[in-house]
Enzyme design. Structure first.
Site, PDB file in Angstrom:
ATOM      1  N   LEU A 228      25.225  30.846  72.870  1.00 22.56           N
ATOM      2  CA  LEU A 228      24.726  31.199  71.534  1.00 22.56           C
ATOM      3  C   LEU A 228      23.255  30.807  71.348  1.00 22.56           C
ATOM      4  O   LEU A 228      22.873  29.674  71.629  1.00 22.56           O
ATOM      5  CB  LEU A 228      25.574  30.455  70.488  1.00 22.56           C
ATOM      6  CG  LEU A 228      25.159  30.612  69.025  1.00 22.56           C
ATOM      7  CD1 LEU A 228      25.589  31.974  68.489  1.00 22.56           C
ATOM      8  CD2 LEU A 228      25.767  29.507  68.169  1.00 22.56           C
TER       9      LEU A 228
ATOM     10  N   ARG B 285      23.852  21.116  44.654  1.00 20.52           N
ATOM     11  CA  ARG B 285      24.932  21.196  43.659  1.00 20.52           C
ATOM     12  C   ARG B 285      26.203  20.526  44.177  1.00 20.52           C
ATOM     13  O   ARG B 285      26.914  19.857  43.425  1.00 20.52           O
ATOM     14  CB  ARG B 285      25.215  22.673  43.316  1.00 20.52           C
ATOM     15  CG  ARG B 285      24.211  23.243  42.326  1.00 20.52           C
ATOM     16  CD  ARG B 285      24.297  24.743  42.272  1.00 20.52           C
ATOM     17  NE  ARG B 285      23.631  25.346  43.422  1.00 20.52           N
ATOM     18  CZ  ARG B 285      23.826  26.600  43.835  1.00 20.52           C
ATOM     19  NH1 ARG B 285      24.703  27.361  43.211  1.00 20.52           N
ATOM     20  NH2 ARG B 285      23.152  27.072  44.868  1.00 20.52           N
ATOM     21  N   TRP B 286      26.475  20.690  45.456  1.00 23.57           N
ATOM     22  CA  TRP B 286      27.667  20.059  46.063  1.00 23.57           C
ATOM     23  C   TRP B 286      27.609  18.547  45.856  1.00 23.57           C
ATOM     24  O   TRP B 286      28.605  17.911  45.484  1.00 23.57           O
ATOM     25  CB  TRP B 286      27.691  20.403  47.550  1.00 23.57           C
ATOM     26  CG  TRP B 286      28.858  19.860  48.319  1.00 23.57           C
ATOM     27  CD1 TRP B 286      30.056  20.485  48.539  1.00 23.57           C
ATOM     28  CD2 TRP B 286      28.936  18.587  48.974  1.00 23.57           C
ATOM     29  NE1 TRP B 286      30.871  19.670  49.301  1.00 23.57           N
ATOM     30  CE2 TRP B 286      30.218  18.505  49.579  1.00 23.57           C
ATOM     31  CE3 TRP B 286      28.061  17.499  49.118  1.00 23.57           C
ATOM     32  CZ2 TRP B 286      30.632  17.393  50.312  1.00 23.57           C
ATOM     33  CZ3 TRP B 286      28.476  16.388  49.841  1.00 23.57           C
ATOM     34  CH2 TRP B 286      29.750  16.351  50.437  1.00 23.57           C
TER      35      TRP B 286
ATOM     36  N   ASN C 207      23.652  22.903  48.737  1.00 21.66           N
ATOM     37  CA  ASN C 207      23.804  21.486  49.121  1.00 21.66           C
ATOM     38  C   ASN C 207      23.608  20.549  47.933  1.00 21.66           C
ATOM     39  O   ASN C 207      24.360  19.589  47.751  1.00 21.66           O
ATOM     40  CB  ASN C 207      22.756  21.101  50.171  1.00 21.66           C
ATOM     41  CG  ASN C 207      22.949  21.831  51.480  1.00 21.66           C
ATOM     42  OD1 ASN C 207      23.971  22.459  51.687  1.00 21.66           O
ATOM     43  ND2 ASN C 207      21.968  21.734  52.370  1.00 21.66           N
TER      44      ASN C 207
ATOM     45  N   ASP D 207      22.974  27.694  51.248  1.00 19.25           N
ATOM     46  CA  ASP D 207      22.555  27.238  49.919  1.00 19.25           C
ATOM     47  C   ASP D 207      23.681  26.494  49.216  1.00 19.25           C
ATOM     48  O   ASP D 207      24.859  26.752  49.457  1.00 19.25           O
ATOM     49  CB  ASP D 207      22.117  28.461  49.095  1.00 19.25           C
ATOM     50  CG  ASP D 207      21.317  28.066  47.862  1.00 19.25           C
ATOM     51  OD1 ASP D 207      20.720  26.968  47.861  1.00 19.25           O
ATOM     52  OD2 ASP D 207      21.291  28.857  46.897  1.00 19.25           O
TER      53      ASP D 207
ATOM     54  N   HIS E 224      22.497  17.482  51.598  1.00 23.52           N
ATOM     55  CA  HIS E 224      21.809  17.989  52.794  1.00 23.52           C
ATOM     56  C   HIS E 224      22.440  17.422  54.070  1.00 23.52           C
ATOM     57  O   HIS E 224      22.541  18.103  55.085  1.00 23.52           O
ATOM     58  CB  HIS E 224      20.315  17.662  52.742  1.00 23.52           C
ATOM     59  CG  HIS E 224      19.614  18.353  51.600  1.00 23.52           C
ATOM     60  ND1 HIS E 224      19.790  19.692  51.335  1.00 23.52           N
ATOM     61  CD2 HIS E 224      18.750  17.903  50.657  1.00 23.52           C
ATOM     62  CE1 HIS E 224      19.059  20.036  50.267  1.00 23.52           C
ATOM     63  NE2 HIS E 224      18.427  18.960  49.839  1.00 23.52           N
TER      64      HIS E 224
ATOM     65  N   ARG F 169      25.051  34.501  52.279  1.00 16.69           N
ATOM     66  CA  ARG F 169      24.487  33.398  51.503  1.00 16.69           C
ATOM     67  C   ARG F 169      25.611  32.645  50.821  1.00 16.69           C
ATOM     68  O   ARG F 169      26.460  33.253  50.149  1.00 16.69           O
ATOM     69  CB  ARG F 169      23.497  33.927  50.449  1.00 16.69           C
ATOM     70  CG  ARG F 169      22.878  32.802  49.625  1.00 16.69           C
ATOM     71  CD  ARG F 169      21.781  33.282  48.684  1.00 16.69           C
ATOM     72  NE  ARG F 169      21.102  32.131  48.095  1.00 16.69           N
ATOM     73  CZ  ARG F 169      19.806  32.035  47.872  1.00 16.69           C
ATOM     74  NH1 ARG F 169      18.995  33.046  48.148  1.00 16.69           N
ATOM     75  NH2 ARG F 169      19.280  30.930  47.350  1.00 16.69           N
TER      76      ARG F 169
ATOM     77  N   LEU G 200      17.743  37.014  48.493  1.00 14.14           N
ATOM     78  CA  LEU G 200      17.462  36.655  49.889  1.00 14.14           C
ATOM     79  C   LEU G 200      16.437  35.531  50.007  1.00 14.14           C
ATOM     80  O   LEU G 200      16.268  34.961  51.086  1.00 14.14           O
ATOM     81  CB  LEU G 200      17.002  37.883  50.674  1.00 14.14           C
ATOM     82  CG  LEU G 200      18.077  38.966  50.872  1.00 14.14           C
ATOM     83  CD1 LEU G 200      17.513  40.177  51.592  1.00 14.14           C
ATOM     84  CD2 LEU G 200      19.276  38.413  51.658  1.00 14.14           C
TER      85      LEU G 200
ATOM     86  N   SER H 212      12.572  26.712  53.465  1.00 18.69           N
ATOM     87  CA  SER H 212      11.683  27.857  53.238  1.00 18.69           C
ATOM     88  C   SER H 212      10.249  27.391  53.012  1.00 18.69           C
ATOM     89  O   SER H 212      10.001  26.214  52.717  1.00 18.69           O
ATOM     90  CB  SER H 212      12.175  28.655  52.027  1.00 18.69           C
ATOM     91  OG  SER H 212      11.860  27.961  50.823  1.00 18.69           O
TER      92      SER H 212
HETATM   93  C1  IPE Z   1      16.920  29.290  50.086  1.00 20.39           C
HETATM   94  O1  IPE Z   1      17.492  28.417  49.168  1.00 20.39           O
HETATM   95  C2  IPE Z   1      16.327  28.529  51.213  1.00 20.39           C
HETATM   96  C3  IPE Z   1      17.257  27.821  52.079  1.00 20.39           C
HETATM   97  C4  IPE Z   1      18.551  27.882  52.033  1.00 20.39           C
HETATM   98  C5  IPE Z   1      16.644  26.995  53.084  1.00 20.39           C
HETATM   99  P1  IPE Z   1      16.719  27.953  47.845  1.00 20.39           P
HETATM  100  O2  IPE Z   1      17.660  27.116  47.081  1.00 20.39           O
HETATM  101  O3  IPE Z   1      15.415  27.367  48.213  1.00 20.39           O
HETATM  102  O4  IPE Z   1      16.446  29.347  47.133  1.00 20.39           O
HETATM  103  P2  IPE Z   1      16.143  29.695  45.608  1.00 20.39           P
HETATM  104  O5  IPE Z   1      15.041  28.790  45.145  1.00 20.39           O
HETATM  105  O6  IPE Z   1      17.410  29.444  44.851  1.00 20.39           O
HETATM  106  O7  IPE Z   1      15.766  31.140  45.630  1.00 20.39           O
HETATM  107  C1  IPE Z   2      19.998  24.567  50.368  1.00 18.72           C
HETATM  108  O1  IPE Z   2      20.613  23.855  49.349  1.00 18.72           O
HETATM  109  C2  IPE Z   2      19.172  23.692  51.296  1.00 18.72           C
HETATM  110  C3  IPE Z   2      17.726  23.883  51.134  1.00 18.72           C
HETATM  111  C4  IPE Z   2      17.140  24.786  50.401  1.00 18.72           C
HETATM  112  C5  IPE Z   2      16.876  22.979  51.882  1.00 18.72           C
HETATM  113  P1  IPE Z   2      19.863  23.524  48.007  1.00 18.72           P
HETATM  114  O2  IPE Z   2      19.148  22.233  48.157  1.00 18.72           O
HETATM  115  O3  IPE Z   2      19.001  24.659  47.577  1.00 18.72           O
HETATM  116  O4  IPE Z   2      21.065  23.343  47.013  1.00 18.72           O
HETATM  117  P2  IPE Z   2      21.152  23.851  45.520  1.00 18.72           P
HETATM  118  O5  IPE Z   2      20.936  25.340  45.559  1.00 18.72           O
HETATM  119  O6  IPE Z   2      20.095  23.139  44.751  1.00 18.72           O
HETATM  120  O7  IPE Z   2      22.529  23.484  45.118  1.00 18.72           O
HETATM  121 MG    MG Z   3      19.341  26.310  46.440  1.00 19.50          MG
END
Ligand code: IPE
Ligand code: IPE
Ligand code: MG
Length: 228
Positions: free
Chosen positions: A124, A17-18, A15, A13, A30, A175, A182, A58
């Protein structure tokens, strides 16, 4: 009881915000996240981890803007396809975890190609959780069990109908990105997993970070309901 870290599972998680912190489009995050995932797999393999599960998309991520969803589907199809032969040569075995229905055919064919190309590998095992939700996996497992005529629903039966029954439950779920939840990941399999939440955003994870979380795991005292 100190156990071996056999199965590491990562909620990748942060990506978006980064990228936003750098004034970039979320999609750039991403892309950077995909590179971090490859590094994580190499590092996990070097440290003797046998199973790595990566939460990539997800069942709830379809709620995101169409452009972001299409970009991610592109990463899981064309980008990923470019890495299949490299993944095969490294000895990794790829498995898909999640619902096939709803994924574009380009993604399904790339996943199928990767799974077939690496089926004989002994290194792996990388489970890619794409279109994955823990509730969805359980619902599908129960439906498959019913269709197969099962009448008992104990742990052994349910486990047999999960997406990849041969994969052991995760020892450590981590995470990135600071959120402490989760988000549907490995709902059934996580019952005795150690859990770790880390602030560092996913694209910033490197070998040092993976080594540092492995060392965190080894400090945990796993009791499984017993006494240490
Ligand atoms: C969880 O991240 C799903 C993945 C990392 C693929 P999300 O960014 O979708 O989760 P929430 O919405 O913050 O719970
Ligand atoms: C996780 O990073 C990747 C996916 C859920 C596909 P996010 O896209 O959720 O990044 P944030 O949480 O918005 O920074
Ligand atoms: Mg996220």
């Amino acid at each position: 009881m100190k156990g071996k870290l056999d199965h590491l599972a990562i909620i990748m998680d942060g990506n978006g915000r980064w990228a936003q912190m750098r004034g970039l489009e979320r999609t750039a995050g991403h892309k950077a996240g995909a590179a971090a995932a490859i590094k994580a797999a190499e590092c996990a393999s070097e440290h003797g981890i046998r199973f790595l599960t990566l939460y990539c998309f997800s069942t709830e991520n379809w709620k995101r803007p169409t452009g972001e969803v299409s970009f991610l589907m592109g990463l899981f199809s064309s980008e990923f396809r470019n890495h299949i032969s490299e993944i095969k040569d490294k000895g990794f075995r790829v498995l898909h975890l999640g619902r096939r229905e709803g994924l574009p055919s380009s993604v399904l064919s790339t996943i199928d190609e990767a799974v077939a190309a690496t089926a004989g590998n002994k290194g792996l095992t990388v489970q890619l959780a794409i279109n994955y939700g823990g509730e969805d996996e359980l619902e599908r497992a129960i439906r498959k069990a019913l269709e197969s005529g099962e009448t008992a629903f104990d742990h052994t039966v349910i486990s047999r109908y999960l997406d990849n029954p041969e994969v052991p439950p995760p020892d450590f779920i981590v995470r990135s990105g600071g959120e402490k939840r989760l988000s549907g990941f490995l709902l059934y399999q996580s019952s005795y997993a150690e859990i770790g939440f880390y602030d560092k955003l996913w694209p910033d994870w490197d070998e040092n970070m993976i080594e540092s979380i492995i060392s965190d795991f080894h400090k945990r005292d796993r009791r499984f309901g017993g006494l240490s």
